[in-house]
Write a protein that holds these residues in place. Sequence first.
Motif, PDB file in Angstrom:
ATOM      1  N   GLN A 129     -26.161  -0.449   9.839  1.00 38.13           N
ATOM      2  CA  GLN A 129     -26.218   0.194  11.156  1.00 38.13           C
ATOM      3  C   GLN A 129     -26.961  -0.676  12.172  1.00 38.13           C
ATOM      4  OE1 GLN A 129     -24.428   2.885  11.797  1.00 38.13           O
ATOM      5  NE2 GLN A 129     -23.785   2.703   9.642  1.00 38.13           N
ATOM      6  N   THR A 130     -27.989  -1.362  11.732  1.00 38.14           N
ATOM      7  CA  THR A 130     -28.720  -2.243  12.645  1.00 38.14           C
ATOM      8  C   THR A 130     -27.856  -3.411  13.072  1.00 38.14           C
ATOM      9  OG1 THR A 130     -30.813  -1.635  11.577  1.00 38.14           O
ATOM     10  CG2 THR A 130     -30.798  -3.630  12.920  1.00 38.14           C
ATOM     11  N   LYS A 131     -27.113  -3.986  12.141  1.00 36.85           N
ATOM     12  CA  LYS A 131     -26.191  -5.067  12.474  1.00 36.85           C
ATOM     13  C   LYS A 131     -25.110  -4.575  13.431  1.00 36.85           C
ATOM     14  CE  LYS A 131     -22.846  -8.266  10.429  1.00 36.85           C
ATOM     15  NZ  LYS A 131     -22.197  -8.716   9.160  1.00 36.85           N
ATOM     16  N   GLY A 132     -24.559  -3.395  13.161  1.00 35.63           N
ATOM     17  CA  GLY A 132     -23.533  -2.844  14.040  1.00 35.63           C
ATOM     18  C   GLY A 132     -24.064  -2.579  15.435  1.00 35.63           C
ATOM     19  N   LEU A 133     -25.306  -2.058  15.528  1.00 35.93           N
ATOM     20  CA  LEU A 133     -25.905  -1.814  16.839  1.00 35.93           C
ATOM     21  C   LEU A 133     -26.081  -3.117  17.604  1.00 35.93           C
ATOM     22  CD1 LEU A 133     -27.304   0.020  18.919  1.00 35.93           C
ATOM     23  CD2 LEU A 133     -29.440  -0.377  17.669  1.00 35.93           C
ATOM     24  N   ALA A 134     -26.579  -4.156  16.932  1.00 31.46           N
ATOM     25  CA  ALA A 134     -26.777  -5.447  17.595  1.00 31.46           C
ATOM     26  C   ALA A 134     -25.453  -5.999  18.105  1.00 31.46           C
ATOM     27  CB  ALA A 134     -27.422  -6.440  16.630  1.00 31.46           C
ATOM     28  N   GLN A 135     -24.398  -5.905  17.318  1.00 37.11           N
ATOM     29  CA  GLN A 135     -23.083  -6.364  17.761  1.00 37.11           C
ATOM     30  C   GLN A 135     -22.587  -5.539  18.943  1.00 37.11           C
ATOM     31  OE1 GLN A 135     -21.076  -5.891  13.983  1.00 37.11           O
ATOM     32  NE2 GLN A 135     -21.222  -8.073  13.503  1.00 37.11           N
ATOM     33  N   GLY A 136     -22.815  -4.242  18.885  1.00 32.95           N
ATOM     34  CA  GLY A 136     -22.396  -3.388  19.986  1.00 32.95           C
ATOM     35  C   GLY A 136     -23.141  -3.691  21.278  1.00 32.95           C
ATOM     36  N   LEU A 137     -24.432  -3.967  21.174  1.00 33.09           N
ATOM     37  CA  LEU A 137     -25.219  -4.277  22.371  1.00 33.09           C
ATOM     38  C   LEU A 137     -24.768  -5.588  23.005  1.00 33.09           C
ATOM     39  CD1 LEU A 137     -28.819  -3.218  21.242  1.00 33.09           C
ATOM     40  CD2 LEU A 137     -27.261  -2.005  22.794  1.00 33.09           C
ATOM     41  N   VAL A 138     -24.434  -6.585  22.179  1.00 32.02           N
ATOM     42  CA  VAL A 138     -23.910  -7.838  22.729  1.00 32.02           C
ATOM     43  C   VAL A 138     -22.588  -7.595  23.439  1.00 32.02           C
ATOM     44  CG1 VAL A 138     -23.028 -10.126  22.141  1.00 32.02           C
ATOM     45  CG2 VAL A 138     -25.090  -9.271  21.026  1.00 32.02           C
ATOM     46  N   SER A 139     -21.740  -6.753  22.840  1.00 36.31           N
ATOM     47  CA  SER A 139     -20.439  -6.450  23.434  1.00 36.31           C
ATOM     48  C   SER A 139     -20.593  -5.777  24.798  1.00 36.31           C
ATOM     49  CB  SER A 139     -19.639  -5.553  22.490  1.00 36.31           C
ATOM     50  OG  SER A 139     -18.398  -5.186  23.061  1.00 36.31           O
ATOM     51  N   VAL A 140     -21.464  -4.753  24.885  1.00 30.93           N
ATOM     52  CA  VAL A 140     -21.598  -4.043  26.161  1.00 30.93           C
ATOM     53  C   VAL A 140     -22.365  -4.877  27.182  1.00 30.93           C
ATOM     54  CG1 VAL A 140     -21.382  -1.769  25.104  1.00 30.93           C
ATOM     55  CG2 VAL A 140     -23.665  -2.772  25.388  1.00 30.93           C
ATOM     56  N   LEU A 141     -23.198  -5.820  26.714  1.00 30.57           N
ATOM     57  CA  LEU A 141     -23.864  -6.721  27.656  1.00 30.57           C
ATOM     58  C   LEU A 141     -22.832  -7.604  28.356  1.00 30.57           C
ATOM     59  CD1 LEU A 141     -26.357  -8.025  28.928  1.00 30.57           C
ATOM     60  CD2 LEU A 141     -26.513  -9.511  26.923  1.00 30.57           C
ATOM     61  N   LEU A 142     -21.904  -8.166  27.586  1.00 30.58           N
ATOM     62  CA  LEU A 142     -20.828  -8.963  28.183  1.00 30.58           C
ATOM     63  C   LEU A 142     -19.975  -8.107  29.106  1.00 30.58           C
ATOM     64  CD1 LEU A 142     -19.553 -11.238  25.259  1.00 30.58           C
ATOM     65  CD2 LEU A 142     -20.615 -11.981  27.404  1.00 30.58           C
ATOM     66  N   LEU A 143     -19.659  -6.894  28.656  1.00 30.77           N
ATOM     67  CA  LEU A 143     -18.861  -5.987  29.487  1.00 30.77           C
ATOM     68  C   LEU A 143     -19.577  -5.682  30.801  1.00 30.77           C
ATOM     69  CD1 LEU A 143     -16.878  -2.892  28.332  1.00 30.77           C
ATOM     70  CD2 LEU A 143     -18.484  -2.664  30.216  1.00 30.77           C
ATOM     71  N   SER A 144     -20.878  -5.437  30.734  1.00 25.20           N
ATOM     72  CA  SER A 144     -21.644  -5.094  31.940  1.00 25.20           C
ATOM     73  C   SER A 144     -21.662  -6.246  32.936  1.00 25.20           C
ATOM     74  CB  SER A 144     -23.078  -4.720  31.550  1.00 25.20           C
ATOM     75  OG  SER A 144     -23.092  -3.599  30.690  1.00 25.20           O
ATOM     76  N   LEU A 145     -21.867  -7.465  32.456  1.00 23.25           N
ATOM     77  CA  LEU A 145     -21.869  -8.630  33.337  1.00 23.25           C
ATOM     78  C   LEU A 145     -20.487  -8.860  33.960  1.00 23.25           C
ATOM     79  CD1 LEU A 145     -23.997 -11.070  31.154  1.00 23.25           C
ATOM     80  CD2 LEU A 145     -24.703 -10.025  33.322  1.00 23.25           C
ATOM     81  N   LEU A 146     -19.444  -8.726  33.132  1.00 22.35           N
ATOM     82  CA  LEU A 146     -18.083  -8.952  33.616  1.00 22.35           C
ATOM     83  C   LEU A 146     -17.679  -7.904  34.639  1.00 22.35           C
ATOM     84  CD1 LEU A 146     -15.394 -10.527  33.326  1.00 22.35           C
ATOM     85  CD2 LEU A 146     -14.764  -8.881  31.536  1.00 22.35           C
ATOM     86  N   PHE A 147     -17.891  -6.640  34.329  1.00 21.38           N
ATOM     87  CA  PHE A 147     -17.486  -5.571  35.231  1.00 21.38           C
ATOM     88  C   PHE A 147     -18.332  -5.566  36.510  1.00 21.38           C
ATOM     89  CE2 PHE A 147     -14.792  -2.223  32.933  1.00 21.38           C
ATOM     90  CZ  PHE A 147     -14.134  -3.203  32.198  1.00 21.38           C
ATOM     91  N   ALA A 148     -19.629  -5.874  36.383  1.00 18.98           N
ATOM     92  CA  ALA A 148     -20.491  -5.918  37.570  1.00 18.98           C
ATOM     93  C   ALA A 148     -20.008  -6.991  38.533  1.00 18.98           C
ATOM     94  CB  ALA A 148     -21.937  -6.176  37.166  1.00 18.98           C
ATOM     95  N   GLY A 149     -19.691  -8.176  38.010  1.00 17.96           N
ATOM     96  CA  GLY A 149     -19.216  -9.257  38.866  1.00 17.96           C
ATOM     97  C   GLY A 149     -17.918  -8.896  39.566  1.00 17.96           C
TER      98      GLY A 149
END
Length: 303
Positions: free
Chosen positions: A173-193
């Motif tokens: 679960q910790t590994k999955g959370l870390a992967q998910g946070l990286v994914s939404v971080l990229l999404l947030s930067l892309l969508f914000a721009g």
Amino acid sequence: MSPEPTTSVSATPGGAYIHNIGYRHYDGPRLGRAYARRSLFSQSLRGAYGLGRSAKSKVLPMLLFAVMCLPAAIMVAVAVFTKAASLPVGYTRYAIFLQAVIGLYLASQAPQSVSRDLRFKSIPLYFSRPIERGDYVASKFAAMASALFILTATPLLVLYVGALLAKMDFLDQTKGLAQGLVSVLLLSLLFAGIGLVVSALTPRRGFGVAAVIAVLTIPYGAVSAIQGIAFIQGNESAVGWLGLFSPITLIDGVQSTFLGGTSSFPNSLAPTTGAGFVYLLVTLIVIAGSYALLMRRYRKAGL
């Protein structure tokens, strides 16, 4: 504190009076550009959730935030009650499933972040202080990306806490959370721009809302349709490459290649490793390009 005014009055031979209003020299601390950047960032981030604004302005962002978190809370309740061995939705998939909510949030908040400054000609007022064009763009970009990250990362934390309460494997679960946070971080930067660039093209908030929705939905609909046709015709290699032409499928390709997620492409076809590097590169180029376009847009303070 503002300096106290001093007033002197002198009479002229004709009987008129001249009021000489002077102000003391400001001797207080000068906080400089760093303070101005932080203030603009915090004000923009708060404004993205209606904080410090009218009650009406809080309704939509808070409602969308609740809608983002509600499915996660339901999944957690079901997982704990049924003692499930895994979550029904992976951490990297959650934002993909709720992309419509994220798009609505971006369409509602990106225009209010920049369009009002353009409409009311307040940009020169910002630049009259110790703040430069780069400070303004960086603060607005960071605030919008942070607001999106809060929106997308909070339900992942809800899923994580629920998974631990259901006594699922801690390391998985910790590994999955870390992967998910990286994914939404990229999404947030892309969508914000993308959202800020589109919104900065017009001072009309309504036009900005419609334009952001169009930019997010039309490419996704077109890409999904063409991918389906390519898959039916047996051209599976084209399915992976077509995902480069839509913001959400870009993130989908990155997370399914590098972050252990499953793809939303037809028949769950994921890009190859080589194509995945292209997805990541295009994502980073779009983020950097969006920032560069914003800098170009605000080249003149008199916008």
